[in-house]
Write a protein that holds these residues in place. Structure first.
Motif, PDB file in Angstrom:
ATOM      1  N   ALA A 239       0.831  -1.206   0.000  1.00  0.00           N
ATOM      2  CA  ALA A 239       0.000   0.000   0.000  1.00  0.00           C
ATOM      3  C   ALA A 239       0.864   1.254   0.000  1.00  0.00           C
ATOM      4  CB  ALA A 239      -0.923  -0.006   1.210  1.00  0.00           C
ATOM      5  N   ARG A 240       2.059   1.160   0.581  1.00  0.00           N
ATOM      6  CA  ARG A 240       2.965   2.312   0.581  1.00  0.00           C
ATOM      7  C   ARG A 240       3.362   2.670  -0.843  1.00  0.00           C
ATOM      8  NH1 ARG A 240       8.921   2.206   2.079  1.00  0.00           N
ATOM      9  NH2 ARG A 240       8.513  -0.005   2.265  1.00  0.00           N
ATOM     10  N   VAL A 241       3.572   1.642  -1.678  1.00  0.00           N
ATOM     11  CA  VAL A 241       3.856   1.886  -3.091  1.00  0.00           C
ATOM     12  C   VAL A 241       2.659   2.564  -3.752  1.00  0.00           C
ATOM     13  CG1 VAL A 241       4.324   0.795  -5.307  1.00  0.00           C
ATOM     14  CG2 VAL A 241       5.474  -0.038  -3.249  1.00  0.00           C
ATOM     15  N   ALA A 242       1.462   2.032  -3.459  1.00  0.00           N
ATOM     16  CA  ALA A 242       0.247   2.618  -4.034  1.00  0.00           C
ATOM     17  C   ALA A 242       0.068   4.057  -3.564  1.00  0.00           C
ATOM     18  CB  ALA A 242      -0.969   1.774  -3.649  1.00  0.00           C
ATOM     19  N   LEU A 243       0.339   4.283  -2.274  1.00  0.00           N
ATOM     20  CA  LEU A 243       0.172   5.627  -1.716  1.00  0.00           C
ATOM     21  C   LEU A 243       1.153   6.601  -2.367  1.00  0.00           C
ATOM     22  CD1 LEU A 243      -1.720   6.785   0.426  1.00  0.00           C
ATOM     23  CD2 LEU A 243       0.102   6.499   2.101  1.00  0.00           C
ATOM     24  N   ALA A 244       2.376   6.139  -2.622  1.00  0.00           N
ATOM     25  CA  ALA A 244       3.368   7.000  -3.269  1.00  0.00           C
ATOM     26  C   ALA A 244       2.903   7.386  -4.669  1.00  0.00           C
ATOM     27  CB  ALA A 244       4.719   6.287  -3.337  1.00  0.00           C
ATOM     28  N   ARG A 245       2.301   6.434  -5.380  1.00  0.00           N
ATOM     29  CA  ARG A 245       1.810   6.727  -6.731  1.00  0.00           C
ATOM     30  C   ARG A 245       0.634   7.706  -6.693  1.00  0.00           C
ATOM     31  NH1 ARG A 245       2.249   3.211 -10.981  1.00  0.00           N
ATOM     32  NH2 ARG A 245       0.004   2.788 -11.060  1.00  0.00           N
ATOM     33  N   ILE A 246      -0.210   7.595  -5.655  1.00  0.00           N
ATOM     34  CA  ILE A 246      -1.330   8.527  -5.511  1.00  0.00           C
ATOM     35  C   ILE A 246      -0.812   9.929  -5.200  1.00  0.00           C
ATOM     36  CG2 ILE A 246      -3.323   9.124  -4.079  1.00  0.00           C
ATOM     37  CD1 ILE A 246      -3.741   6.076  -3.718  1.00  0.00           C
ATOM     38  N   PHE A 247       0.140  10.012  -4.256  1.00  0.00           N
ATOM     39  CA  PHE A 247       0.661  11.328  -3.879  1.00  0.00           C
ATOM     40  C   PHE A 247       1.497  11.946  -4.992  1.00  0.00           C
ATOM     41  CE2 PHE A 247      -0.163  10.098   0.655  1.00  0.00           C
ATOM     42  CZ  PHE A 247      -1.075  11.110   0.876  1.00  0.00           C
ATOM     43  N   GLU A 248       2.001  11.111  -5.911  1.00  0.00           N
ATOM     44  CA  GLU A 248       2.673  11.676  -7.076  1.00  0.00           C
ATOM     45  C   GLU A 248       1.683  12.502  -7.903  1.00  0.00           C
ATOM     46  OE1 GLU A 248       5.698  10.269 -10.646  1.00  0.00           O
ATOM     47  OE2 GLU A 248       4.233   8.849  -9.864  1.00  0.00           O
ATOM     48  N   LEU A 249       0.423  12.043  -7.956  1.00  0.00           N
ATOM     49  CA  LEU A 249      -0.609  12.838  -8.637  1.00  0.00           C
ATOM     50  C   LEU A 249      -0.916  14.104  -7.844  1.00  0.00           C
ATOM     51  CD1 LEU A 249      -3.145  10.090  -9.808  1.00  0.00           C
ATOM     52  CD2 LEU A 249      -1.375  11.231 -11.156  1.00  0.00           C
ATOM     53  N   PHE A 250      -1.073  13.946  -6.507  1.00  0.00           N
ATOM     54  CA  PHE A 250      -1.329  15.127  -5.678  1.00  0.00           C
ATOM     55  C   PHE A 250      -0.200  16.154  -5.802  1.00  0.00           C
ATOM     56  CE2 PHE A 250      -4.424  12.648  -3.007  1.00  0.00           C
ATOM     57  CZ  PHE A 250      -5.465  13.571  -3.074  1.00  0.00           C
ATOM     58  N   ASP A 251       1.040  15.656  -5.985  1.00  0.00           N
ATOM     59  CA  ASP A 251       2.196  16.554  -6.043  1.00  0.00           C
ATOM     60  C   ASP A 251       2.377  17.206  -7.411  1.00  0.00           C
ATOM     61  OD1 ASP A 251       2.746  16.000  -3.413  1.00  0.00           O
ATOM     62  OD2 ASP A 251       4.203  14.415  -3.857  1.00  0.00           O
ATOM     63  N   THR A 252       1.582  16.772  -8.400  1.00  0.00           N
ATOM     64  CA  THR A 252       1.650  17.411  -9.713  1.00  0.00           C
ATOM     65  C   THR A 252       0.980  18.780  -9.623  1.00  0.00           C
ATOM     66  OG1 THR A 252       1.552  15.256 -10.827  1.00  0.00           O
ATOM     67  CG2 THR A 252       1.033  17.214 -12.145  1.00  0.00           C
ATOM     68  N   ALA A 253       1.768  19.814  -9.727  1.00  0.00           N
ATOM     69  CA  ALA A 253       1.244  21.166  -9.538  1.00  0.00           C
ATOM     70  C   ALA A 253       0.433  21.606 -10.753  1.00  0.00           C
ATOM     71  CB  ALA A 253       2.390  22.142  -9.303  1.00  0.00           C
ATOM     72  N   PRO A 254      -0.712  22.221 -10.537  1.00  0.00           N
ATOM     73  CA  PRO A 254      -1.488  22.745 -11.672  1.00  0.00           C
ATOM     74  C   PRO A 254      -0.757  23.896 -12.340  1.00  0.00           C
ATOM     75  CG  PRO A 254      -2.472  23.433  -9.592  1.00  0.00           C
ATOM     76  CD  PRO A 254      -1.378  22.466  -9.250  1.00  0.00           C
ATOM     77  N   GLU A 255      -0.868  23.985 -13.661  1.00  0.00           N
ATOM     78  CA  GLU A 255      -0.240  25.084 -14.387  1.00  0.00           C
ATOM     79  C   GLU A 255      -1.013  26.385 -14.193  1.00  0.00           C
ATOM     80  OE1 GLU A 255       0.593  24.244 -18.469  1.00  0.00           O
ATOM     81  OE2 GLU A 255       1.040  22.142 -18.068  1.00  0.00           O
ATOM     82  N   VAL A 256      -2.324  26.260 -14.026  1.00  0.00           N
ATOM     83  CA  VAL A 256      -3.178  27.428 -13.853  1.00  0.00           C
ATOM     84  C   VAL A 256      -3.662  27.460 -12.410  1.00  0.00           C
ATOM     85  CG1 VAL A 256      -5.355  28.514 -14.506  1.00  0.00           C
ATOM     86  CG2 VAL A 256      -3.892  27.476 -16.259  1.00  0.00           C
ATOM     87  N   VAL A 257      -3.349  28.526 -11.698  1.00  0.00           N
ATOM     88  CA  VAL A 257      -3.706  28.655 -10.281  1.00  0.00           C
ATOM     89  C   VAL A 257      -4.614  29.862 -10.116  1.00  0.00           C
ATOM     90  CG1 VAL A 257      -2.838  28.940  -7.942  1.00  0.00           C
ATOM     91  CG2 VAL A 257      -1.509  27.619  -9.615  1.00  0.00           C
TER      92      VAL A 257
ATOM     93  N   ASP B 285      -1.968  29.512 -19.154  1.00  0.00           N
ATOM     94  CA  ASP B 285      -1.693  30.931 -19.044  1.00  0.00           C
ATOM     95  C   ASP B 285      -0.562  31.269 -20.006  1.00  0.00           C
ATOM     96  OD1 ASP B 285      -3.590  31.658 -17.154  1.00  0.00           O
ATOM     97  OD2 ASP B 285      -2.273  31.171 -15.462  1.00  0.00           O
ATOM     98  N   PRO B 286      -0.586  32.456 -20.602  1.00  0.00           N
ATOM     99  CA  PRO B 286       0.508  32.815 -21.514  1.00  0.00           C
ATOM    100  C   PRO B 286       1.829  32.929 -20.767  1.00  0.00           C
ATOM    101  CG  PRO B 286      -0.888  34.723 -21.057  1.00  0.00           C
ATOM    102  CD  PRO B 286      -1.578  33.533 -20.454  1.00  0.00           C
ATOM    103  N   VAL B 287       2.914  32.646 -21.473  1.00  0.00           N
ATOM    104  CA  VAL B 287       4.237  32.766 -20.846  1.00  0.00           C
ATOM    105  C   VAL B 287       4.647  34.230 -20.760  1.00  0.00           C
ATOM    106  CG1 VAL B 287       4.966  30.474 -21.570  1.00  0.00           C
ATOM    107  CG2 VAL B 287       5.399  32.421 -23.070  1.00  0.00           C
TER     108      VAL B 287
END
Length: 568
Positions: free
Chosen positions: A314-332, A397-399
């Motif tokens: 489950a720790r492996v699964a949790l790491a994969r889930i938090f990898e999604l949570f850690d993906t920062a949105p480009e638009v805030v 968002d434009p650069v």
């Protein structure tokens, strides 16, 4: 074909600490569950002592009355322990299910903040594996394993205390080999964690391959690539099976070697304890109670070792889930977003530049789109027309530069307000596997049948619904593939018209339509939204001729230079 993401590193055990934000609201109720679990453990630990009393005080002394009292005490402790354990299990599962639901919703809400670029680069099969299999693994651990860990730890500590109280020397004999069992288990458990990650990644590879093959089945059949795809699947599945067999071997060793050591420890207890009975330094009841505690001591040890494997997986699964949570949105969204009132004047792009990590798509673009008029955007493929549409709804968002509506920068506006006022219909619109009416009224449960029919008519769907036996109640099929491309696009336009946006952006809205239907749709748009700002991205000059303004985007070899012209 999307590029697979790098394999995540094995996360530390502190990864479980990241569950605290979802655990915190339920902490008081979990403390009550823990207290009840402590009571249940105490009732269970009392049973070997009751057995000692039965042997030493009732059976050996042949005391019938004492036997009945002790038997009643045994029944009471057993029934009480069962009842409290049932209550603990029920309440814990209910709390953990609520907590995991909160986590699923938080993950879904986070994914909704990510840009289309994320979904274009992340493998769909891997994403579904994380949302489904990985979250399910975490749910199983939180709903079952963690409670088992707590109860086994409590029982282990209680058993150790009782064994020391009965005979500390016998305790040393019975536990001297336990560290060796634990060490052997931990060795194989580390291998299990690594293999679990490899299996998860191999499974995601197979899922992504199948998604690609099924979604691209038309291409596979057209190119006669059925054997090629079957061979790709065979190779991917072969890697998965090889990893699974290695994991099966390690799993067997994880239980077999520690179990053998534990059996040797039990034999040592019986020999040493039997010798004490023969020497008269221990009663039979005390040895029976000690053996019972010893068996129950090793049970939690084995259970905890087994649960550790589950926790590692489950720790492996949790790491994969938090990898999604850690993906920062480009638009805030801004910390204090402004409300966006009705669009009355203009949309303005000033010195806007945009790229997608490659060569620039838009460079120093300055254009003005007047409100309440129809503006056509023309240009060759790759000129940045669709990118411009994405910028207007803040998918990106434009650069550099700024985009304003009536003088307000889009980055200062509430995203909910912006996307309620400004609506985009993609050139490849998505339809849900539902009826035509349900697709038109998606996320608008308050829409009346007459409103849905009016939107469908304005989008030129009358001819389609008239020839369908079920009309608007006809199901569109998976991704709307039971309908033509033009029909799917008109349904998406109807979905937009139902919302009556201030600004409607249509990316190639009539690419799949004949000229007559194109005119019907174009006129229907203006009738349905008489005061709206219409932005039409098109390759068709005939459609552009209906516009009040035309914006032409052209590009050279390395740069993009917009040219703006006005008609009418």
């Amino acid at each position: 074909m999307s590029v697979p993401p790098p394999a995540p590193k094995i996360a530390p055990w502190t990864t479980y600490g990241r569950l605290w934000p979802w655990l915190k609201p339920y902490a008081p109720r979990l403390m009550l569950v823990l207290l009840a679990s402590l009571i249940a453990t105490g009732l269970t630990l009392a049973q070997p002592l009751i057995s000692k009393l039965m042997i030493d005080e009732a059976l050996i002394k042949r005391d019938w009355d004492m036997l009945l009292k002790i038997a009643a005490l045994m029944v009471g402790a057993t029934v009480g322990g069962f009842a409290v354990n049932a209550l603990v299990s029920y309440r814990y599962v209910a709390i953990s299910a609520a907590m995991l639901f909160d986590m699923r919703v938080a993950l879904l809400r986070h994914l909704q903040t990510l840009s289309p670029r994320f979904y274009g680069s992340f493998r769909l099969g891997d994403l579904m594996s994380r949302l489904n299999s990985d979250v399910s693994d975490v749910q199983r651990v939180v709903g079952d394993t963690l409670l088992s860990v707590v109860s086994n730890v409590l029982f282990f500590v209680g058993s150790v205390a009782m064994m020391l109280w009965l005979d500390w020397k016998l305790f040393l004999v019975g536990t001297v080999l336990v560290p060796a069992a634990v060490a052997s288990f931990l060795h194989f458990q580390r291998r299990m964690t690594d293999l679990s990650r490899q299996m998860r990644e191999s499974g995601a590879d197979i899922g992504s391959l199948l998604v690609d093959t099924i979604v691209g089945m038309r291409t596979v059949n057209t190119l006669g690539a059925e054997a090629h795809e079957a061979e790709r699947f065979r190779a991917a599945n072969g890697g998965f099976i090889a990893t699974m067999l290695r994991m099966q071997t390690v799993s067997f060793m994880t239980g077999a070697l520690p179990g053998t050591i534990v059996t040797a420890s039990s034999a040592a207890v019986m020999i040493y304890g039997g010798k004490q009975i023969i020497d008269g330094t221990m009663t039979i009841g005390a040895l029976v109670a000690f053996i019972t505690y010893h068996g129950r001591l090793l049970g939690p040890v084995q259970a905890l070792m087994g649960l550790t494997a589950g926790l590692a997986t489950a720790r492996v699964a949790l790491a994969r889930i938090f990898e999604l949570f850690d993906t920062a949105p480009e638009v805030v969204e801004a910390s204090a977003p402004k409300a966006l009132p009705a669009v009355k004047r203009e949309i303005r792009l000033e010195n806007v530049s945009m790229d997608h990590g490659r060569e620039p798509v838009l460079r120093n673009v300055d254009i003005v789109i007047p409100a309440s008029m129809m503006t056509a955007i023309l240009g060759p493929s790759g000129a940045g027309k669709s990118t411009l549409a994405d910028l207007l709804v803040r998918f990106h968002d434009p650069v550099a530069g700024s985009i304003t509506i009536d003088g307000t920068d889009l980055r200062a506006v509430s995203l909910a307000d912006l996307r309620a006022r400004v609506l985009l219909v993609d050139q490849s619109p998505f339809l849900f596997n539902a009826t035509i009416a349900q697709n038109i009224a998606f996320a608008r449960p308050d829409a009346t049948p007459s409103e849905i029919e009016a939107a469908a008519s304005a989008a030129g769907l009358d001819t389609l619904t008239a020839r369908l036996p079920d009309g608007l109640a006809t199901r569109t099929g998976e991704r709307g593939l039971s309908l033509s491309a033009g029909e799917r696009h008109r349904i998406a336009i109807a979905r937009a018209l139902l919302r009556k946006p201030d600004v409607l952006i249509l990316d190639e809205p009539t690419a799949a339509l004949d000229e007559a239907t194109e005119m019907v749709v174009a006129r229907g748009l203006r009738r349905a939204l008489p005061r709206a700002t219409l932005i039409v991205i098109t390759h068709k000059p005939a459609l552009a001729e209906m516009a009040d303004h035309v914006i032409r985007l052209d590009h050279g070899q390395a740069t993009i230079a917009p040219q703006v012209s006005v008609h009418g």
